[in-house]
Structures are given as C-alpha cells and as structure tokens.
Design an enzyme around this catalytic site. Structure first.
Site, PDB file in Angstrom:
ATOM      1  N   ASN A 131       0.854  -1.191   0.000  1.00 33.46           N
ATOM      2  CA  ASN A 131       0.000   0.000   0.000  1.00 33.46           C
ATOM      3  C   ASN A 131       0.886   1.236   0.000  1.00 33.46           C
ATOM      4  O   ASN A 131       2.112   1.135   0.060  1.00 33.46           O
ATOM      5  CB  ASN A 131      -0.962  -0.022   1.195  1.00 33.46           C
ATOM      6  CG  ASN A 131      -0.206  -0.078   2.511  1.00 33.46           C
ATOM      7  OD1 ASN A 131       0.526   0.838   2.857  1.00 33.46           O
ATOM      8  ND2 ASN A 131      -0.363  -1.182   3.234  1.00 33.46           N
ATOM      9  N   LYS A 140     -13.376  -0.400  15.809  1.00 30.72           N
ATOM     10  CA  LYS A 140     -12.018  -0.992  15.868  1.00 30.72           C
ATOM     11  C   LYS A 140     -11.425  -0.850  17.267  1.00 30.72           C
ATOM     12  O   LYS A 140     -10.736  -1.739  17.753  1.00 30.72           O
ATOM     13  CB  LYS A 140     -11.089  -0.313  14.859  1.00 30.72           C
ATOM     14  CG  LYS A 140     -11.223  -0.916  13.469  1.00 30.72           C
ATOM     15  CD  LYS A 140     -10.370  -0.210  12.444  1.00 30.72           C
ATOM     16  CE  LYS A 140     -10.984  -0.438  11.078  1.00 30.72           C
ATOM     17  NZ  LYS A 140     -10.334   0.261  10.014  1.00 30.72           N
ATOM     18  N   LYS A 150     -10.420  -4.262  19.010  1.00 33.72           N
ATOM     19  CA  LYS A 150      -8.986  -4.537  19.178  1.00 33.72           C
ATOM     20  C   LYS A 150      -8.505  -4.204  20.597  1.00 33.72           C
ATOM     21  O   LYS A 150      -7.310  -4.250  20.873  1.00 33.72           O
ATOM     22  CB  LYS A 150      -8.186  -3.759  18.134  1.00 33.72           C
ATOM     23  CG  LYS A 150      -8.635  -4.088  16.685  1.00 33.72           C
ATOM     24  CD  LYS A 150      -7.657  -3.609  15.651  1.00 33.72           C
ATOM     25  CE  LYS A 150      -8.203  -3.790  14.240  1.00 33.72           C
ATOM     26  NZ  LYS A 150      -7.173  -3.847  13.217  1.00 33.72           N
TER      27      LYS A 150
HETATM   28  N1  CTP Z   1      -3.486  -3.583  12.045  1.00 37.27           N
HETATM   29  C1  CTP Z   1      -2.737  -4.640  12.524  1.00 37.27           C
HETATM   30  N2  CTP Z   1      -2.692  -5.796  11.833  1.00 37.27           N
HETATM   31  C2  CTP Z   1      -3.391  -5.956  10.684  1.00 37.27           C
HETATM   32  C3  CTP Z   1      -4.165  -4.870  10.190  1.00 37.27           C
HETATM   33  C4  CTP Z   1      -4.181  -3.692  10.891  1.00 37.27           C
HETATM   34  O1  CTP Z   1      -2.116  -4.511  13.567  1.00 37.27           O
HETATM   35  N3  CTP Z   1      -3.341  -7.090  10.043  1.00 37.27           N
HETATM   36  C5  CTP Z   1      -3.541  -2.343  12.820  1.00 37.27           C
HETATM   37  C6  CTP Z   1      -2.989  -1.118  12.097  1.00 37.27           C
HETATM   38  O2  CTP Z   1      -1.624  -0.936  12.374  1.00 37.27           O
HETATM   39  C7  CTP Z   1      -3.833  -0.004  12.686  1.00 37.27           C
HETATM   40  C8  CTP Z   1      -5.153  -0.674  13.021  1.00 37.27           C
HETATM   41  O3  CTP Z   1      -4.877  -2.067  13.071  1.00 37.27           O
HETATM   42  O4  CTP Z   1      -3.296   0.481  13.897  1.00 37.27           O
HETATM   43  C9  CTP Z   1      -6.285  -0.435  12.082  1.00 37.27           C
HETATM   44  O5  CTP Z   1      -5.891  -0.666  10.751  1.00 37.27           O
HETATM   45  P1  CTP Z   1      -6.933  -0.531   9.558  1.00 37.27           P
HETATM   46  O6  CTP Z   1      -6.222  -0.949   8.313  1.00 37.27           O
HETATM   47  O7  CTP Z   1      -7.624   0.784   9.569  1.00 37.27           O
HETATM   48  O8  CTP Z   1      -8.044  -1.563   9.962  1.00 37.27           O
HETATM   49  P2  CTP Z   1      -8.215  -3.086   9.690  1.00 37.27           P
HETATM   50  O9  CTP Z   1      -8.139  -3.819  10.977  1.00 37.27           O
HETATM   51  O10 CTP Z   1      -7.276  -3.530   8.638  1.00 37.27           O
HETATM   52  O11 CTP Z   1      -9.738  -3.167   9.218  1.00 37.27           O
HETATM   53  P3  CTP Z   1     -10.419  -2.870   7.791  1.00 37.27           P
HETATM   54  O12 CTP Z   1      -9.494  -3.378   6.739  1.00 37.27           O
HETATM   55  O13 CTP Z   1     -11.683  -3.617   7.876  1.00 37.27           O
HETATM   56  O14 CTP Z   1     -10.636  -1.393   7.730  1.00 37.27           O
END
Ligand code: CTP
Length: 401
Positions: A209, A337, A341
């Site tokens: 990304n 979230k 989390k």
């Molecule tokens: N994160 C993580 N591990 C993952 C994905 C995300 O630790 N596999 C953490 C990111 O570092 C961030 C938070 O979770 O602090 C939220 O990340 P985000 O990408 O917004 O959310 P996702 O959990 O990936 O949910 P979605 O894709 O449904 O938006």
C-alpha cells in the site's frame, strides 16, 4: 524553550551568510547564549561586527587569535555547546567535515564537539546535486549529523532550483525540536510501527500500500527526543532511521508481527501506526510467474491482526494506540475498531480529506478514546501531531481508563 541554551552558530562563505544574522538575532531574543564562528570567506560577505553586535560576544574567525579568556577556544566552545548549527553551510565545509579536515576554527570546533551538529546547506543547485556533495551528505547523515533540506527558488547566482537556505524562523523551529524539548517521557519504553508491509507474490511482485511511514517515524523521533526508549518496527520505506531509536526493519505482516511480539514485553506504550497488509498470497511462488500464466488463480489469505493480538494480551498499565484509515464512515468504524482490538486510543483519519493520509507531511485526525472520554479533532504537521498523540497516550497512563 531555548532560554539558557548554549548554541554555536558557524557561518560559512555563501551569499546566505546575511540570513545568519537574523538567525543569531532570533536565537538571542529567545534567551539563548549564542557564540558565532565565522570562516574567513564568511567574513567577506558579512562583517564580524554584525554578529558581535547581535550575539554580544566576541566572534571567532581566527584560530590563533588571543582568546578573551585563557582557555583553548575551540575546545571550550565544543564542550559547552548544546547544539552546533552551521548556516549557511557551503559544499566546502560539508566536504571538510565528511573527510575529517580540521584546518580552521569552525572545522576544528565541529570535530571536537559531542553536541548535535545541524547543517543547513545553501548553494547553487548543481553544486547541491553534485554526486560528491550528495555522498558527503549521505555519509554525514549516517554518522548522525542533522541536515535541513534547502528550499527551492531563485538563487543568488541567477539560476533557480534547490539550494536556498531555509528561513531563520524554520531553522529556529528545528533547533527547538532538537534541544528545546522537555524529557517528559524518560523512563518509558515505547514501541512504534510504521510504513506499509509487502506481501510477496513471487520473487519480483508483491501486494503493498502507499504508506510512506512518515507518521510512524515522526512518532518514534518525537518519543526519543522526549527521553523515551524507543523501538521502531518499520516496513519498507525510504526514510532515514531516526537518531537514537532502535529500528527493526521488516517486510511482511508476519515479519512485523514477529518483531512486534519480540519487542512488546515491558513496553509502556505501543503505537501501531503501520499500514499492515490485511491479506497475503496463500503461496509465494519460488520463480517469477510468467505473463502467460493465469493470474486469477492467486488465492489470498488473511494476515494476523497484530493490534488485536496485542489488545488481547495487554498488560496492566500498558497503553495501546491504533490507527484507523477509512474512506467513509470514519468515526463509527474507528470506534468499532477501538472496541474490537481492545485499544485505548484510535487515531482515525479519512484518506479523502485534503492534507490527510499517505505521503503528505500533514494529517487531519480524530482521536477516539476508550472509557467514554470525549473524542478530539486535530490537524497539523505530522511532527506536531506526533507530539500531541504522545502527550495524550502518556496522559492516559495516569488516568483511569
Ligand atoms: N493492524 C494490525 N494488523 C493488521 C491490520 C491492521 O495490527 N493485520 C492495525 C494497524 O496498524 C492499525 C489498526 O490495526 O493500527 C487499524 O488498521 P486498519 O487498516 O484501519 O483496519 P483493519 O483492521 O485492517 O480493518 P479494515 O481493513 O476492515 O478497515
């Protein structure tokens, strides 16, 4: 913030030497004790009398002149300095420092100091882009010398491009960030993640990304300056590791998980600023997939959610901060979230807001807290936001959550 700080300003021979007078005057107004060392060439551009009048101390241009007090001037200045600023810094002084040449008062004092040295280059664009100068800057960067990027615009030589000395106010702001900072986070262990992850499809392709890592690096740098012991777990980015930070480089989400879990025990604050890839190819091919193959067959599997895992095993008095990037329904999703989390705070931003998100130097965020505390909207440079986020995360440790 700079009151009583000892700042040595080195002025070298470039047309921007006149701007160093405003720098010295600004520092003196803020209460700093300023000593000025000029090179012989700098004294051709601006009279030492200008600096003597502004700094109210003797200006040193000659290594063998009779010192005002009986000490060895270059050693005494080198020892008492809280920071050494060279502005403007010519290609010549950068080259001398990089090669260990100490043949005048300025280069000798720089060599003798243990204080941070901030170099503010100003020169013609072609000189700045000359590979020899680039190499010298890269070498000094690696050794921990600090640099400010020159600005772009019309240069004194008539050409236009990169090479203008940054404005004195910007240099003062940078000096404040380097030495005017209260060590209010000392004693804390802070883990920060930054950047994207890369999930390999084959030896040449990957899913990733656009995260630049700027927000995470700003957080790590700010925490370290404020006295915390910082570990930065970073995905692949093109940023310099911040000085004084233990940086662990990783590539994939699984690598990141390993590095985070290995470094999270005993951490007081964990900030997950990384844009962790949610999926990876089920299988990484050993050989490059040929164009003629059927790409629609790449199956994706879910990556571990590192933040959720940290939230599950959160230790008492550990503060966990997550980030949340959305393009719609920001607040509802961020709040969801936060709960799911088990984080204490979520820094939420909408990627579609101008000035927010990947790549840019600014951010526009909403901070959402657990425990019913009211959320807050903040916007500003990532460096400024980093300090605000750290202050709030540290504050949460002292309040009931
Ligand atoms: N994160 C993580 N591990 C993952 C994905 C995300 O630790 N596999 C953490 C990111 O570092 C961030 C938070 O979770 O602090 C939220 O990340 P985000 O990408 O917004 O959310 P996702 O959990 O990936 O949910 P979605 O894709 O449904 O938006």
């Amino acid at each position: 913030m700079l009151k009583g700080k000892n700042i040595v300003v080195g002025v070298t021979g470039g047309i921007a030497a006149f701007k160093a007078a405003s720098l010295v005057s600004g520092l003196v107004k803020l209460g700093a004790n300023v000593d000025v060392i000029m090179t012989e060439h700098a004294a051709e551009f601006v009279s030492p009398l200008t600096f003597r009048s502004l700094a109210k101390t003797a200006v040193i241009t000659d290594m063998f002149a009779e010192p005002a007090k009986m000490d060895i001037a270059h050693v005494s200045l080198a020892q008492k300095a809280d920071i050494f600023v060279i502005a403007p810094a010519t290609a010549n002084i950068i080259g001398k420092i990089a090669c260990g040449i100490a043949d005048d008062m300025l280069s000798t004092t720089v060599m003798a100091t243990k204080a941070p040295v901030l170099i503010v280059p100003a020169m013609n664009t072609n000189m700045y882009e000359n590979p020899v100068v680039r190499d010298n800057i890269a070498k000094l960067n690696k050794l921990g010398y600090l640099f400010m990027e020159p600005g772009e615009g019309l240069l004194a030589c008539g050409s236009s491009g990169k090479g203008r000395m940054p404005e004195p106010e910007d240099i003062i702001e940078r000096i404040e960030r380097e030495i005017g900072v209260e060590k209010d986070l000392s004693g804390l262990n802070i883990l920060v993640t930054a950047g994207p992850t890369r999930e390999a499809i084959d030896p040449v392709r990957y899913i990733s990304n656009g995260s630049s890592g700027k927000m995470g690096y700003a957080l790590a740098e700010a925490a370290s300056k404020r006295g915390a012991r910082v570990t930065l777990v970073s995905g692949p980015v093109s940023l310099h590791p911040p000085a004084g930070v233990n940086t662990v480089n990783v590539v994939s989400a699984e690598d990141m998980r390993g590095a985070v879990l290995a470094n999270s025990a005993g951490c007081d604050i964990i900030i997950m600023a990384a844009a962790v890839g949610d999926f990876r190819p089920e299988k990484t091919e050993d050989e490059k997939i040929k164009k003629s193959s059927d790409f629609s067959q790449i199956r994706l599997v879910k990556n571990p959610d590192i933040l959720a895992e940290l939230g599950e095993k959160k230790a008492e008095n550990q503060t966990i901060v997550g980030f949340c990037m959305e393009t719609e329904d920001l607040i509802t999703r961020a709040a969801e979230k936060l709960r799911r989390k088990n984080a204490d705070m979520i820094v939420a931003n909408n990627l579609k807001t101008p000035g927010a998100g990947f790549g840019v130097d600014t951010n526009v965020v909403t901070l959402i807290y657990s425990g019913g505390r009211e959320s807050e909207n903040l916007s500003g440079s990532k460096l400024w936001l980093a300090d605000e986020i750290l202050t709030r995360a540290a504050g949460l440790r002292n309040t009931d959550r």
